[in-house]
Design a protein around this motif. Sequence first.
Motif, PDB file in Angstrom:
ATOM      1  N   ALA A 156      44.653 -22.093  88.655  1.00 29.73           N
ATOM      2  CA  ALA A 156      45.046 -21.974  89.756  1.00 29.73           C
ATOM      3  C   ALA A 156      43.922 -21.627  90.915  1.00 29.73           C
ATOM      4  CB  ALA A 156      46.366 -21.178  90.101  1.00 29.73           C
ATOM      5  N   PRO A 157      43.710 -21.821  92.065  1.00 30.78           N
ATOM      6  CA  PRO A 157      42.820 -21.435  92.714  1.00 30.78           C
ATOM      7  C   PRO A 157      42.742 -19.883  92.798  1.00 30.78           C
ATOM      8  CG  PRO A 157      43.904 -23.179  93.878  1.00 30.78           C
ATOM      9  CD  PRO A 157      44.714 -22.792  92.574  1.00 30.78           C
ATOM     10  N   LEU A 158      41.538 -19.267  92.824  1.00 29.01           N
ATOM     11  CA  LEU A 158      41.286 -17.964  92.783  1.00 29.01           C
ATOM     12  C   LEU A 158      41.899 -17.310  94.182  1.00 29.01           C
ATOM     13  CD1 LEU A 158      38.005 -17.923  90.792  1.00 29.01           C
ATOM     14  CD2 LEU A 158      40.186 -17.437  89.839  1.00 29.01           C
ATOM     15  N   PRO A 159      42.783 -16.000  93.963  1.00 31.91           N
ATOM     16  CA  PRO A 159      42.698 -15.464  95.369  1.00 31.91           C
ATOM     17  C   PRO A 159      41.467 -14.826  95.932  1.00 31.91           C
ATOM     18  CG  PRO A 159      43.501 -13.885  93.353  1.00 31.91           C
ATOM     19  CD  PRO A 159      43.026 -15.326  93.132  1.00 31.91           C
ATOM     20  N   VAL A 160      41.539 -14.599  97.137  1.00 33.77           N
ATOM     21  CA  VAL A 160      40.356 -14.257  97.951  1.00 33.77           C
ATOM     22  C   VAL A 160      40.736 -12.801  98.589  1.00 33.77           C
ATOM     23  CG1 VAL A 160      38.977 -14.517 100.017  1.00 33.77           C
ATOM     24  CG2 VAL A 160      39.619 -16.574  98.352  1.00 33.77           C
ATOM     25  N   LYS A 200      40.966  -0.760 110.508  1.00 32.80           N
ATOM     26  CA  LYS A 200      40.511  -1.102 109.078  1.00 32.80           C
ATOM     27  C   LYS A 200      41.491  -1.799 108.361  1.00 32.80           C
ATOM     28  CE  LYS A 200      40.005   3.250 108.475  1.00 32.80           C
ATOM     29  NZ  LYS A 200      40.019   3.791 109.914  1.00 32.80           N
ATOM     30  N   SER A 201      40.933  -3.075 107.678  1.00 33.86           N
ATOM     31  CA  SER A 201      42.046  -3.761 107.101  1.00 33.86           C
ATOM     32  C   SER A 201      41.727  -4.407 105.576  1.00 33.86           C
ATOM     33  CB  SER A 201      42.184  -5.086 107.881  1.00 33.86           C
ATOM     34  OG  SER A 201      42.966  -6.267 107.500  1.00 33.86           O
ATOM     35  N   LEU A 202      42.572  -4.419 104.880  1.00 35.59           N
ATOM     36  CA  LEU A 202      42.563  -4.802 103.432  1.00 35.59           C
ATOM     37  C   LEU A 202      43.268  -6.252 103.459  1.00 35.59           C
ATOM     38  CD1 LEU A 202      42.562  -1.880 101.362  1.00 35.59           C
ATOM     39  CD2 LEU A 202      40.602  -3.094 102.182  1.00 35.59           C
ATOM     40  N   GLU A 203      42.511  -7.324 103.095  1.00 36.26           N
ATOM     41  CA  GLU A 203      43.298  -8.529 103.310  1.00 36.26           C
ATOM     42  C   GLU A 203      43.291  -9.487 101.871  1.00 36.26           C
ATOM     43  OE1 GLU A 203      41.682 -11.070 106.290  1.00 36.26           O
ATOM     44  OE2 GLU A 203      42.093  -9.485 107.712  1.00 36.26           O
ATOM     45  N   LEU A 204      44.428 -10.197 101.616  1.00 37.83           N
ATOM     46  CA  LEU A 204      44.283 -10.923 100.407  1.00 37.83           C
ATOM     47  C   LEU A 204      45.094 -12.436 100.669  1.00 37.83           C
ATOM     48  CD1 LEU A 204      43.957 -10.900  97.324  1.00 37.83           C
ATOM     49  CD2 LEU A 204      46.484 -10.265  96.973  1.00 37.83           C
ATOM     50  N   ASP A 205      44.233 -13.466 100.301  1.00 39.98           N
ATOM     51  CA  ASP A 205      44.608 -14.717 100.569  1.00 39.98           C
ATOM     52  C   ASP A 205      44.740 -15.468  99.171  1.00 39.98           C
ATOM     53  OD1 ASP A 205      44.664 -15.003 103.666  1.00 39.98           O
ATOM     54  OD2 ASP A 205      42.996 -13.674 103.233  1.00 39.98           O
ATOM     55  N   TRP A 206      45.728 -16.429  99.085  1.00 37.06           N
ATOM     56  CA  TRP A 206      45.606 -17.322  98.013  1.00 37.06           C
ATOM     57  C   TRP A 206      46.449 -18.659  98.292  1.00 37.06           C
ATOM     58  CZ3 TRP A 206      50.493 -19.059  95.437  1.00 37.06           C
ATOM     59  CH2 TRP A 206      50.187 -19.627  94.158  1.00 37.06           C
ATOM     60  N   THR A 207      45.579 -19.645  97.756  1.00 39.68           N
ATOM     61  CA  THR A 207      45.986 -21.050  98.112  1.00 39.68           C
ATOM     62  C   THR A 207      47.062 -21.539  96.977  1.00 39.68           C
ATOM     63  OG1 THR A 207      43.936 -21.513  98.955  1.00 39.68           O
ATOM     64  CG2 THR A 207      45.286 -23.395  98.199  1.00 39.68           C
ATOM     65  N   TRP A 208      48.232 -21.968  97.649  1.00 42.31           N
ATOM     66  CA  TRP A 208      49.132 -22.499  96.773  1.00 42.31           C
ATOM     67  C   TRP A 208      49.076 -24.055  96.704  1.00 42.31           C
ATOM     68  CZ3 TRP A 208      54.964 -23.327  98.858  1.00 42.31           C
ATOM     69  CH2 TRP A 208      55.728 -23.806  97.933  1.00 42.31           C
ATOM     70  N   GLU A 209      48.755 -24.462  95.449  1.00 39.73           N
ATOM     71  CA  GLU A 209      48.556 -25.871  95.333  1.00 39.73           C
ATOM     72  C   GLU A 209      50.013 -26.597  94.929  1.00 39.73           C
ATOM     73  OE1 GLU A 209      44.334 -27.188  93.104  1.00 39.73           O
ATOM     74  OE2 GLU A 209      45.824 -26.084  91.895  1.00 39.73           O
ATOM     75  N   ARG A 210      50.072 -27.703  95.982  1.00 40.94           N
ATOM     76  CA  ARG A 210      51.355 -28.395  96.020  1.00 40.94           C
ATOM     77  C   ARG A 210      51.135 -29.881  95.342  1.00 40.94           C
ATOM     78  NH1 ARG A 210      53.292 -29.197 101.218  1.00 40.94           N
ATOM     79  NH2 ARG A 210      55.260 -29.145 100.674  1.00 40.94           N
ATOM     80  N   THR A 227      47.819 -21.980 102.372  1.00 41.91           N
ATOM     81  CA  THR A 227      47.417 -20.744 101.883  1.00 41.91           C
ATOM     82  C   THR A 227      47.871 -19.516 102.836  1.00 41.91           C
ATOM     83  OG1 THR A 227      45.206 -21.683 102.356  1.00 41.91           O
ATOM     84  CG2 THR A 227      45.181 -19.277 102.447  1.00 41.91           C
ATOM     85  N   LEU A 228      48.324 -18.785 101.639  1.00 40.35           N
ATOM     86  CA  LEU A 228      49.192 -17.491 102.006  1.00 40.35           C
ATOM     87  C   LEU A 228      48.480 -16.439 102.045  1.00 40.35           C
ATOM     88  CD1 LEU A 228      52.314 -18.483  99.645  1.00 40.35           C
ATOM     89  CD2 LEU A 228      51.932 -19.176 102.092  1.00 40.35           C
ATOM     90  N   GLY A 229      48.719 -15.316 102.916  1.00 40.47           N
ATOM     91  CA  GLY A 229      47.904 -14.471 103.124  1.00 40.47           C
ATOM     92  C   GLY A 229      48.667 -13.157 103.695  1.00 40.47           C
TER      93      GLY A 229
END
Length: 469
Positions: free
Chosen positions: A97-101, A128-138, A322-324
């Motif tokens: 799957a696509p790697l999370p960012v 200050k912010s910590l973010e996590l994004d992940w692409t959901w392949e459909r 892309t969910l984050g």
Amino acid sequence: MSIRQSLVLRRCGVVWALGALAWAGAAPAQERAAPAMPAPAMLAPALAEPAAMAQAAGARALTLAQVLAAARDSSAVLQARAALSAAQADIKSADHAPLPVFTGKSSSMDLQHGLGSGSLLGQKRIDKSLELDWTWERGNKRALRTEAAQRSADAAQSDVHEVQTQQLQAALAAYFELLAAQERLHETQAIEHSAQELARLAERRLQAGDLAAQDVQRTRIEAERAHTDTQAATLAYEQAAVALVQIIGRNAGLGAGAALSASASDWPAAPATADTALPPALRADLDALVEDRSDVRAALSRLRAAQAALALANAQRKSDWTLGASYDHWPGTSNRLVELRIQMPLQWGYHYEGEIGRAQAMEEQAQELLDDTRRQARLDLQNLQQTALRAAQRVASFERGILPRAREVAQSAEFAYAKGALPLTDLLDARRTLRATLLDAVTARADYAKALGAWQLRVQPQALLGPQP
């Protein structure tokens, strides 16, 4: 002429006749059981078997099994295996799957009024912010991408088998060409020795006044022609050895100038008859063999890979999301702020028509390649089968009919000439006929061995290679 001279001439004539009869060969019942041509009996001590001669000269003796074992790991096969390893690595690349960012950032730093006092992480006015994004392949893209890579790897595996079969066929043909050249050299050496003996006896008869000078010149010409034939056969033998070394030299530990000899026991047994029926070794269902060929399997795998690629191209119309989420720290406001977000491409004016069109064209190309490969495979199998059949009929004709009759004619000519009932011209014609027949028989045997071996390597490899792991 004195009585003493007459007795000497008769004695020489008897000795020469016995030698000539031995050169002509014994009756078919006295021939060797092996398919190789028998050497003249009177020359056996001087002209041993080709393999023994080559070994005595420092040549390396090879068997067909050794040659085929070396050909299975030739340079072309190793390159095909490297391509297979690359294709198998592509499967791992596709099946994930696509790697999370992960993103860390600091923002909203007020340079006009300052950041305030206190610690940098806990009290200064910095967002200050910590973010996590992940692409959901459909659209099942990962499975389709993996399937395309798997089918390409299957094609690469079949390519390895196809290249290996081609290398085995080339090595087998080169080996039997070396064995045939070895046999021809053996025969021409025996013929040259016999021609030289005839020339020497003719010289003696000329000195005794029992033979014309013109006939002596003819025997000298025949001896010189036989010598040039031996030289040509020697060159052909050396060239055949070089051709074999080029195929298996590195894997068999052979240098470029290696001297080789082949084993006469590797000749396949000649068919019992020259009838037009297919022998058991050549009977097979061509339709089943076509589908089982490695080149057809490779083309079929490539078609399935193209079909999976087309399905993947169509799946691009289903956009990936892309969910984050982010965790924020803003002193003076809150230490625990959470942000949720979603991104989706808007397919306005373009729906991956280019990718889909290319995938469709590649599928059509793969289908045409499969159809053409099947046609070519069937024609190749038919050609191999018919070539082996005709070669079997030809070698049976030589072994069971032509060669024994040629020996019988030469034997009768030698005996008649020894009795004075045949002129030298007819004797030389009979010898030339036998010589041509002997060499043609070697060629027929080599053609049959190569044709049968090529057929077996294509449809019955276990017959030559044994059980495969």
